[in-house]
Write an enzyme that holds these catalytic residues in place. Sequence first.
Site, short mmCIF file in Angstrom:
data_model
loop_
_atom_site.label_atom_id
_atom_site.label_comp_id
_atom_site.label_asym_id
_atom_site.label_seq_id
_atom_site.Cartn_x
_atom_site.Cartn_y
_atom_site.Cartn_z
NE ARG B 343 -3.69 2.51 1.05
CZ ARG B 343 -4.74 2.92 0.35
NH1 ARG B 343 -5.07 2.33 -0.77
NH2 ARG B 343 -5.47 3.92 0.78
CD GLU B 467 -8.84 -23.06 29.24
OE1 GLU B 467 -8.13 -23.31 30.21
OE2 GLU B 467 -9.54 -23.90 28.66
#
Lengths: 691, 691
Positions: B343, B467
């Site tokens: 880009r 978790e």
Amino acid sequence: MTSTIRSRATSKAQAQPKAPAPSKDIHIPSPLPTTPDAQAAEDLRKILDGQFGELREDIREMLDDSFFLPKLDGTIDDMRDALLPVLERFRDAGYSYDSFSRANGGSGKPDRAVIGLETLGHADLSAMVKAGVQWGLWGGAIDNLGTERHRHYIKPTMDLELMGVYAMTEIGHGSNVAQLQTTATYDPETQEFIINSPTPSAMKVFLGNAARHGQIAAVFAQLYTPGVAESHGVHCLVVPIRDENHNPMPGVTIGDHGRKGGLLGVDNGTLSFDNVRIPRENLLNRFGDVDEAGNYTSPIESKNRRFFTMLSTLIRGRIAVGGAANAATRTSLDIAVRYATQRRQFSPGGDAPEKRLIEHRSHRLRLLIPLAKSYALMLLQNEVTARLYEQQRQIAEGILDLANPTEEQLLASRELESWAAGLKAISTRHATRTIQECREACGGAGYMAENLLTTFKADSDVFTTFEGDNTVLIQMVGKEMLTAYARDMGDLSTIDMVRYGFDEVSDLIRRRSGLHKTVQSALDAARRSNDNSLFHAGYQVSLLEDRSQSILKSLAGRMRAARKLDLEDAAIEVDKAQDHLIAAGWARMESLALQSLVEAEGKLPKNSPARQVLEQVRDLYALSTIVENAGWYEEHNVLSSMRIRMARAAVRDLVDSLAPWAEVLVDAFGIPKSIWNVPMLNQAGVDGPRY
Amino acid sequence: MTSTIRSRATSKAQAQPKAPAPSKDIHIPSPLPTTPDAQAAEDLRKILDGQFGELREDIREMLDDSFFLPKLDGTIDDMRDALLPVLERFRDAGYSYDSFSRANGGSGKPDRAVIGLETLGHADLSAMVKAGVQWGLWGGAIDNLGTERHRHYIKPTMDLELMGVYAMTEIGHGSNVAQLQTTATYDPETQEFIINSPTPSAMKVFLGNAARHGQIAAVFAQLYTPGVAESHGVHCLVVPIRDENHNPMPGVTIGDHGRKGGLLGVDNGTLSFDNVRIPRENLLNRFGDVDEAGNYTSPIESKNRRFFTMLSTLIRGRIAVGGAANAATRTSLDIAVRYATQRRQFSPGGDAPEKRLIEHRSHRLRLLIPLAKSYALMLLQNEVTARLYEQQRQIAEGILDLANPTEEQLLASRELESWAAGLKAISTRHATRTIQECREACGGAGYMAENLLTTFKADSDVFTTFEGDNTVLIQMVGKEMLTAYARDMGDLSTIDMVRYGFDEVSDLIRRRSGLHKTVQSALDAARRSNDNSLFHAGYQVSLLEDRSQSILKSLAGRMRAARKLDLEDAAIEVDKAQDHLIAAGWARMESLALQSLVEAEGKLPKNSPARQVLEQVRDLYALSTIVENAGWYEEHNVLSSMRIRMARAAVRDLVDSLAPWAEVLVDAFGIPKSIWNVPMLNQAGVDGPRY
């Protein structure tokens, strides 16, 4: 290290026994009472609302209705259509009329329009963006760049009968607007402009209202006239994109971006033009016109200044975007703080009840530091909005002609643009970080969409990008600082820099940004008394401003050196200074935010509970900002290691002192209960809600 | 300040003219060649893959198929159902069998299972989580906590014929598992357990597989037996939740969380139990059993140790979650880096072409610093996975009995748990920050869902929470450090601390964490030669480890002081030290990650291009970590202001040197092209893709 961490609140006498602080720390605040004062929230609210109290109160009342909460049900098109009734409610309350000048049939209340959009950000950023596209961007282009011949678009725009698109960004050029590739070529034969997308990279992208509702577009294009090879620069033209049956007009290709990271209610799409013909009159001709024969004229001779004058009308959108990001952040903090005061987890041991989250030190730090910054940014937002209002008043009353400003008006406009750019950047960066922190601080419950935080995070995410990418905007602040510096110095020679005494920070502040008296007298007081207590407002301002000015000074040195190089090497050097320019911009905005806090606290009666709380909020903002940049302060010998440690210890003491007041602090935001009262505050697993 | 910012690459001779560095900077790396070496990506990939190269290559090959990309079409239930075929492909490739021990009919390859889940994170975190719930959590509970009498659940679980739920978290207690409220009360009359949710806050929440697909659940509950007033602690029992017609079983109430902030494909729901009866045999009885008469027995006498032994079987999930977060981060960096190399935006001036994003200094800084950290974390991940594999091997071969470990095995297990907790925390924090940065670095295109970054951001967001909440996990690391410290010191007396010479950092490292030889010899070399060049690997390790140990030392001092207080005051003091404990944990993990980098580079031939690149990646990771903590290093007189400035300048030089190698660095991740090759890399507005 242990000595500095010991709480001043519990062991003030022994604090820092090894090396007494060099300052007379007469300003060390006492811990606040652990039972908050009921009146304080209201007093703080008045201060935060500033001159916009009534406007804010009005819209908050209207928003106290679950009708305004984000709509996440059904297909993407369902979500898009669900926003239309929200905009209608907004229109019915008159906000759409406020956006527009009286000359064009609006009610000419830009402050009410901006405050309205900003406050809508408390509830639903999709609705805020959709309204902003329709009235601020599309409507604003007509209102600000058009003339009487475009007036007929205004009423149906205000009334939502004509849905418009603001077609600036192209897939090849987002931030670099001057290089847009779409062309508008005048054909004197038919007295039409031919709108064309000459390359694939000229496709207009990310356009709100384009994918589903838009009928017409304000298209930015390079303007060409017969016999002139070069473009007259980027101009804006009105192009119908859908016919009465809502099918694309001939030559217009419309695309749909489909699913995005957020703002699902906004129908972003693309536009390409294959030699689409529009009447000559569709050129928005306030700052540049083409006559029937094809001759170009403009009241602004310099192509560059013309371009920037047109762009400067974008400023209102930028201010509203920063404001809405701040509003969403305040809602998120409100929700996370209330959850923290009700949710219990982990007992300190034995049979003791589990502690509320807000009772854990780490939780205080993660929520109260950004809360203090939100106070600062809301107050700065007020100042910038007031300046915008003043500028718009001058335009409405014919005192300011954007095409022909006085030198002083031009400087004021440049400064306002720089502040608006910087405020948008610092507010949206703060939003991205803080809403994320709020989500995490609410654990799994924070991840459920019904508790709003994830939607605020997803929706506000792109705010760092649109209306000007933050990386580009904050460089604008740095560049404006550099320009002002060069102007003030006359030249950037070393001799001059020394001569102008950069150590006299307060003089520079006064001269350059028209600070309020309260801040100035705090600064003067600190200097006069040689008071360098970390808790002295004036000294805090000088510390933040000093950083901003020092970076500027060294940046100026690099720029001066680059002037001796050839163009290519100079460009390399300037690019290498990019992070330097960015740092100067951020430092400047952090300093301005602190100044707004100092200014605000001066309005509260001394020793009132609200004042005491606000002073500690200001201490927390100032000292946490200093701690965040501890490396800089030590490397530049502005603060000793010992004083940085004191600042760290003070941050811990301050969050402990403010924690019992956390709900008061968010109550002061005045966010409607129908917004903040999310399910997780009423479920099992939290103490009963306290209202 | 100007002198330190000048690039060493272009003006090496004049660098830092004012105050020569105190070190012999013989290690200052030269800038890399601007044309990258083609072989280097492959050499780096081998190093990053480590001992799991073949496993990773296998699954990457399988994932090179757009079938595995996130599924965001249709209703929420459509998205949920769309994951089942993905899991079936995973099952057909044998991954579900790998999760389970040979004794239970699996293939007993925990490393392949963990690497499989982790690598799935490159493509779709919803699929990763769904697979993790089914095989890792539900299946893992049966495999690790059950005995032969539960073996019949395993095959249908592996084959997706029995979909299971892991019902641990309650709305009242997430992180604080010991305080869960669900009860399992034994009734000797019928030889059944009665599962009950005695309070609204006992409702099980956020459970994957519960809302739509689950048929059975592993429910964690306080275990009660007749005649014993107190709970035997939290145990796990198998409870059918839906009947053969997929309706809720009698007494089971199932809720649906509906829309979340991400992981839309995972059907999270709630479970409540109204005196649901299940056979006695449904107790997973490896670490605690109830006989027909209702007598409780356990091979582990200590209730506390029993609890932690059961929880320790969670470790695999934690490692997989950290690994998948790292994988998603690498994919995001891969996409953002490739976009940055294609880009173009903004010309340096005149007619020069616009520059690629990666050519802008600020863009290099924002992408390459997290890229270096991703290298470090992937290598640390390998080490932790290898330790898990070793532990599982010992269990499978009967060398390690979790209920009866040797002292050495117990210490090794504790350390592995601490590492797994810390790695999960640092990896998921890194993911949240880095994926956000990648999204912003790709501007508006980065916000379009088709370019994947927003989905990775939304999906990985909750990884910092589930978790084990990061705030809790990183305190586990701090606590393990503190425990190890107390063990090593015998006591925490000041005299001992001085006697054991905390300045001898390297001894402590060697003794405590079994560092690899390469790191140790780098440390020794730095110490022997008194070499304190900022570019010396050994010195870098000592700087990061020194910080971790210093914080630990001062933390130990605070803990010692708290011992003299009464319980309540002690609890207050310990809570005030919470941010201190957290800081120690983060510092420790940062040091371990650096050590993994040092270890890895030793495996590459000296002077090979890959080695030179990896050394600069290590420099970048080490020095950017030091700069991030500049305040600490200066406050504690570990590094002078001058050296911190040198480190800052080096970070800038390093990103300039590495920038031309950016694509090589992400090529080394080996991410399948069908994943990283997103639409924005192939649209107008970017240079043609280079493959």
